[in-house]
Write a protein that holds these residues in place. Structure first.
Motif, PDB file in Angstrom:
ATOM      1  N   GLU A   5       0.934  -1.112  -0.151  1.00 24.26           N
ATOM      2  CA  GLU A   5       0.058  -0.027   0.076  1.00 24.26           C
ATOM      3  C   GLU A   5       0.791   1.332  -0.065  1.00 24.26           C
ATOM      4  OE1 GLU A   5      -3.025   2.207   3.117  1.00 24.26           O
ATOM      5  OE2 GLU A   5      -3.409  -0.104   2.683  1.00 24.26           O
ATOM      6  N   GLY A   6       0.688   2.445  -0.836  1.00 32.27           N
ATOM      7  CA  GLY A   6       1.147   3.512  -1.091  1.00 32.27           C
ATOM      8  C   GLY A   6       0.507   4.551  -1.073  1.00 32.27           C
ATOM      9  N   ARG A   7       0.925   5.768  -1.170  1.00 28.94           N
ATOM     10  CA  ARG A   7       0.033   7.055  -1.381  1.00 28.94           C
ATOM     11  C   ARG A   7       0.948   7.899  -2.331  1.00 28.94           C
ATOM     12  NH1 ARG A   7       1.179  10.678   4.162  1.00 28.94           N
ATOM     13  NH2 ARG A   7       3.631  10.744   3.887  1.00 28.94           N
ATOM     14  N   THR A   8       0.165   9.022  -2.790  1.00 32.20           N
ATOM     15  CA  THR A   8       0.574   9.980  -3.853  1.00 32.20           C
ATOM     16  C   THR A   8       1.175  11.374  -2.885  1.00 32.20           C
ATOM     17  OG1 THR A   8      -1.546  10.915  -3.738  1.00 32.20           O
ATOM     18  CG2 THR A   8      -0.844   9.367  -5.386  1.00 32.20           C
ATOM     19  N   ARG A   9       2.033  12.023  -3.264  1.00 31.21           N
ATOM     20  CA  ARG A   9       2.431  13.145  -2.608  1.00 31.21           C
ATOM     21  C   ARG A   9       3.002  14.132  -3.784  1.00 31.21           C
ATOM     22  NH1 ARG A   9       8.443  11.267   0.030  1.00 31.21           N
ATOM     23  NH2 ARG A   9       9.469  11.119  -1.849  1.00 31.21           N
ATOM     24  N   VAL A  10       2.957  15.456  -3.178  1.00 27.83           N
ATOM     25  CA  VAL A  10       3.236  16.459  -4.455  1.00 27.83           C
ATOM     26  C   VAL A  10       4.990  16.438  -4.472  1.00 27.83           C
ATOM     27  CG1 VAL A  10       3.521  18.951  -4.698  1.00 27.83           C
ATOM     28  CG2 VAL A  10       1.329  18.120  -3.853  1.00 27.83           C
ATOM     29  N   ILE A  11       5.458  16.470  -5.514  1.00 34.88           N
ATOM     30  CA  ILE A  11       6.815  16.401  -5.610  1.00 34.88           C
ATOM     31  C   ILE A  11       7.538  17.547  -4.879  1.00 34.88           C
ATOM     32  CG2 ILE A  11       8.816  16.366  -7.457  1.00 34.88           C
ATOM     33  CD1 ILE A  11       6.969  14.974  -9.295  1.00 34.88           C
ATOM     34  N   ASP A  12       7.211  18.782  -5.411  1.00 34.83           N
ATOM     35  CA  ASP A  12       7.927  19.952  -4.739  1.00 34.83           C
ATOM     36  C   ASP A  12       6.883  20.504  -3.722  1.00 34.83           C
ATOM     37  OD1 ASP A  12      10.245  19.658  -6.395  1.00 34.83           O
ATOM     38  OD2 ASP A  12       8.986  20.699  -7.986  1.00 34.83           O
ATOM     39  N   ARG A  13       7.358  20.399  -2.394  1.00 34.59           N
ATOM     40  CA  ARG A  13       6.500  21.011  -1.323  1.00 34.59           C
ATOM     41  C   ARG A  13       7.004  22.101  -0.580  1.00 34.59           C
ATOM     42  NH1 ARG A  13       2.344  18.826   2.230  1.00 34.59           N
ATOM     43  NH2 ARG A  13       2.343  16.877   0.823  1.00 34.59           N
ATOM     44  N   TYR A  14       6.842  23.305  -0.566  1.00 34.16           N
ATOM     45  CA  TYR A  14       7.312  24.347   0.106  1.00 34.16           C
ATOM     46  C   TYR A  14       6.687  24.705   1.266  1.00 34.16           C
ATOM     47  CZ  TYR A  14       9.234  25.241  -4.526  1.00 34.16           C
ATOM     48  OH  TYR A  14      10.142  24.867  -5.525  1.00 34.16           O
ATOM     49  N   VAL A  15       7.373  24.588   2.611  1.00 35.95           N
ATOM     50  CA  VAL A  15       6.949  24.986   3.874  1.00 35.95           C
ATOM     51  C   VAL A  15       7.224  26.177   3.993  1.00 35.95           C
ATOM     52  CG1 VAL A  15       6.861  24.509   6.112  1.00 35.95           C
ATOM     53  CG2 VAL A  15       7.051  22.435   4.584  1.00 35.95           C
ATOM     54  N   ILE A  16       6.319  27.397   4.245  1.00 34.29           N
ATOM     55  CA  ILE A  16       6.531  28.721   4.534  1.00 34.29           C
ATOM     56  C   ILE A  16       6.522  28.849   6.030  1.00 34.29           C
ATOM     57  CG2 ILE A  16       5.527  31.117   3.713  1.00 34.29           C
ATOM     58  CD1 ILE A  16       4.206  29.930   1.517  1.00 34.29           C
ATOM     59  N   SER A  17       7.607  29.559   6.480  1.00 34.59           N
ATOM     60  CA  SER A  17       7.870  29.819   7.878  1.00 34.59           C
ATOM     61  C   SER A  17       7.937  31.285   8.087  1.00 34.59           C
ATOM     62  CB  SER A  17       9.126  29.102   8.322  1.00 34.59           C
ATOM     63  OG  SER A  17       8.863  27.698   8.176  1.00 34.59           O
ATOM     64  N   PRO A  26      -0.310  20.513  -7.292  1.00 32.40           N
ATOM     65  CA  PRO A  26      -0.746  19.010  -6.957  1.00 32.40           C
ATOM     66  C   PRO A  26      -0.826  18.545  -8.417  1.00 32.40           C
ATOM     67  CG  PRO A  26      -2.371  20.632  -6.060  1.00 32.40           C
ATOM     68  CD  PRO A  26      -1.107  21.269  -6.716  1.00 32.40           C
ATOM     69  N   SER A  27      -0.616  18.843  -9.459  1.00 29.20           N
ATOM     70  CA  SER A  27      -0.537  18.645 -10.690  1.00 29.20           C
ATOM     71  C   SER A  27       0.754  18.087 -10.935  1.00 29.20           C
ATOM     72  CB  SER A  27      -0.774  19.440 -11.919  1.00 29.20           C
ATOM     73  OG  SER A  27       0.325  20.556 -11.773  1.00 29.20           O
ATOM     74  N   ALA A  28       1.806  18.086 -10.051  1.00 33.79           N
ATOM     75  CA  ALA A  28       3.044  17.241  -9.951  1.00 33.79           C
ATOM     76  C   ALA A  28       3.117  16.282  -8.935  1.00 33.79           C
ATOM     77  CB  ALA A  28       4.218  18.128 -10.059  1.00 33.79           C
ATOM     78  N   LEU A  29       2.615  14.896  -9.385  1.00 37.77           N
ATOM     79  CA  LEU A  29       2.527  14.150  -8.134  1.00 37.77           C
ATOM     80  C   LEU A  29       3.485  12.774  -8.298  1.00 37.77           C
ATOM     81  CD1 LEU A  29      -1.337  13.573  -7.703  1.00 37.77           C
ATOM     82  CD2 LEU A  29       0.249  15.007  -6.178  1.00 37.77           C
ATOM     83  N   GLU A  30       3.895  12.111  -7.302  1.00 42.29           N
ATOM     84  CA  GLU A  30       4.668  11.023  -7.326  1.00 42.29           C
ATOM     85  C   GLU A  30       3.862   9.912  -6.483  1.00 42.29           C
ATOM     86  OE1 GLU A  30       8.738  11.988  -6.174  1.00 42.29           O
ATOM     87  OE2 GLU A  30       8.071  12.541  -4.014  1.00 42.29           O
ATOM     88  N   ILE A  31       4.355   8.652  -6.453  1.00 39.71           N
ATOM     89  CA  ILE A  31       4.085   7.745  -5.624  1.00 39.71           C
ATOM     90  C   ILE A  31       4.996   7.327  -4.400  1.00 39.71           C
ATOM     91  CG2 ILE A  31       2.911   5.490  -5.394  1.00 39.71           C
ATOM     92  CD1 ILE A  31       3.184   6.951  -8.862  1.00 39.71           C
ATOM     93  N   GLU A  32       4.641   7.355  -3.216  1.00 40.20           N
ATOM     94  CA  GLU A  32       5.598   6.993  -2.292  1.00 40.20           C
ATOM     95  C   GLU A  32       5.036   5.486  -1.516  1.00 40.20           C
ATOM     96  OE1 GLU A  32       7.069   9.362   1.576  1.00 40.20           O
ATOM     97  OE2 GLU A  32       5.025   8.842   1.750  1.00 40.20           O
ATOM     98  N   VAL A  33       5.889   4.410  -1.608  1.00 43.86           N
ATOM     99  CA  VAL A  33       5.448   3.325  -1.179  1.00 43.86           C
ATOM    100  C   VAL A  33       6.699   2.696  -0.406  1.00 43.86           C
ATOM    101  CG1 VAL A  33       4.691   0.950  -1.769  1.00 43.86           C
ATOM    102  CG2 VAL A  33       4.242   2.668  -3.141  1.00 43.86           C
ATOM    103  N   ASP A  34       6.256   2.387   0.849  1.00 44.15           N
ATOM    104  CA  ASP A  34       7.107   1.917   1.945  1.00 44.15           C
ATOM    105  C   ASP A  34       7.175   0.432   1.753  1.00 44.15           C
ATOM    106  OD1 ASP A  34       5.744   1.063   4.460  1.00 44.15           O
ATOM    107  OD2 ASP A  34       4.783   2.783   3.507  1.00 44.15           O
ATOM    108  N   VAL A  35       8.133  -0.347   1.431  1.00 38.30           N
ATOM    109  CA  VAL A  35       8.173  -1.988   1.255  1.00 38.30           C
ATOM    110  C   VAL A  35       9.103  -2.512   2.362  1.00 38.30           C
ATOM    111  CG1 VAL A  35       7.589  -1.757  -0.953  1.00 38.30           C
ATOM    112  CG2 VAL A  35       9.850  -1.945  -0.523  1.00 38.30           C
TER     113      VAL A  35
END
Length: 405
Positions: free
Chosen positions: A54-66, A241-250
């Protein structure tokens, strides 16, 4: 049989009939009966060996604004999902107001103002004294200048007068600087009394703008209400959100079998058809994760990219669940049998074939397996009928009866 036993049986034919029936029933009961079995056939079909997780999608470039400064944030009007553009002002931060002075703090501040004023007066008097000393040394040096030319004073006396003049001028400049320092300290003490949160101020406070680094959407809002923030505190998360990747832990044992460029099939994501992807990266660092059964497992993150057209997965967003199948091996026409038909025999594998309604033990050599089916390398041919789910009553040579579906 002795005649004395035969004679009573002739006189009582019912006993003879019962004896014959008992013997017949015993013979029928102990006669070997065919075993009811479920059968299947050896066939050629596509076979795919996969690792499923089982995996999930995630945004490739995520910016945390501090927060860049300590201050007060305004009320957040942006919501998760709102579109933003690069350079757009997302919110403003106002510097923190001065503290409210309690009676004790105010009395201390007033005492510091009085002390600063006295220090300023003392510094001014010291400056006047230094100025007078410098003027005296200067006049003395001027008087000695014509006398040294006439030889009326020694060179040593002239040099001493020159040094005293230079020293007095330096002392005067130092005293002037102490006056400036005392003046600044007085201003600082007055500021503590003048700028207090309890007193209204007409000074316009500068607001620090916080802008978006990219074109995208708001992914997370850390705080919605107005309130104080510290430098480095997370305020917003922005991404595309249009630039997604799949993250799966195996499992780490499975991760060593996965290679970059390997095909990935994504099921149960909400769409009508599976999505396709390719493995981009297997992270070199593992982590410990506790399973649902409470077992500690070593896991590794595998990152994949979508290869299906964007219009097929454009409804997916950040953190959506998918089931990923990493294709380790695939062939279209593979001689195979169900894994439920196999059993261990000596140091290998075997199946029961059916010949003339009897079971025949047949050893086989296996190739690839995917849990449901197994590839047959030798021992069987296409179309052979075998027993599926053989029970303990099935043995080599036993009679069989096929169960009707």
């Amino acid at each position: 049989m002795p005649l004395h036993f035969i004679q009573p049986l002739r006189n009582h034919p019912g006993i003879l009939a019962v004896a014959i029936l008992v013997i017949a029933f015993l013979t029928w009961g102990f006669w070997p009966q065919p075993v009811l079995v479920e059968t299947t056939q050896v066939k050629r079909a596509p076979l795919t060996v996969t690792i499923e997780e089982e995996g999930r999608t995630r945004v490739i470039d995520r910016y945390v604004i501090s927060s860049p400064v300590n201050g007060m944030t305004c009320r957040m009007h942006l919501k998760v999902g709102d579109e933003v553009t690069q350079g757009q002002t997302l919110l403003g931060i106002t510097p923190l107001q001065s503290q409210v002075l309690d009676p004790r703090s105010r009395a201390q501040a007033q005492a510091q103002v009085s002390a600063a004023r006295s220090a300023l007066q003392a510094a001014k008097q010291q400056a006047l004294s230094a100025q007078a000393a410098a003027q005296l040394a200067k006049d003395k040096f001027k008087r000695y200048q014509p006398l040294i030319d006439k030889g009326l004073v020694s060179q040593e006396t002239f040099d001493q007068a020159k040094t005293e003049s230079l020293t007095a001028n330096a002392t005067k400049r130092s005293a002037d600087f102490r006056v400036e320092v005392a003046n600044y300290e007085l201003q600082a003490a007055l500021t503590t009394l003048e700028y207090s949160a309890a007193q209204p101020s007409d000074i316009t406070v500068e607001r620090v703008p916080v802008t978006s680094p990219i074109n995208g959407r708001i992914l997370k809002v850390a705080r919605k209400c107005e309130g104080p923030v510290t430098t480095g505190e997370s305020l917003l998360e922005v991404g595309d959100p249009s630039a997604l990747e799949i993250e799966v832990d195996v499992l780490s044992a499975d991760a060593v079998k996965i290679k970059p460029g390997m095909r990935v099939i994504l099921d149960r994501w909400g769409g009508q058809q599976p999505l396709e992807g390719l493995v981009r990266n297997i992270e070199p660092v593992g982590f410990t994760k506790v399973s649902a059964l409470g077992v500690e497992e070593q896991r590794v993150l595998v990152i994949s990219d979508f290869t299906s057209p964007t219009e097929q997965w454009e409804r997916l967003g950040d953190g959506y669940r998918v089931e990923a199948k990493f294709v380790l091996w695939h062939q279209d026409k593979v001689l195979q049998v169900p894994s439920s038909a196999l059993f261990r025999y000596q140091n290998g594998w075997a199946v029961f074939t059916i010949e003339n309604e009897r079971a025949k033990l047949q050893t086989v050599t296996l190739g690839q397996r995917n849990g449901l089916n197994a590839q047959i390398l030798s021992g069987l041919k296409e179309g052979d009928k075998i027993i599926n789910h053989p029970s303990d009553t099935v043995e080599d040579g036993v009679g069989l009866k096929e169960r009707q579906s």
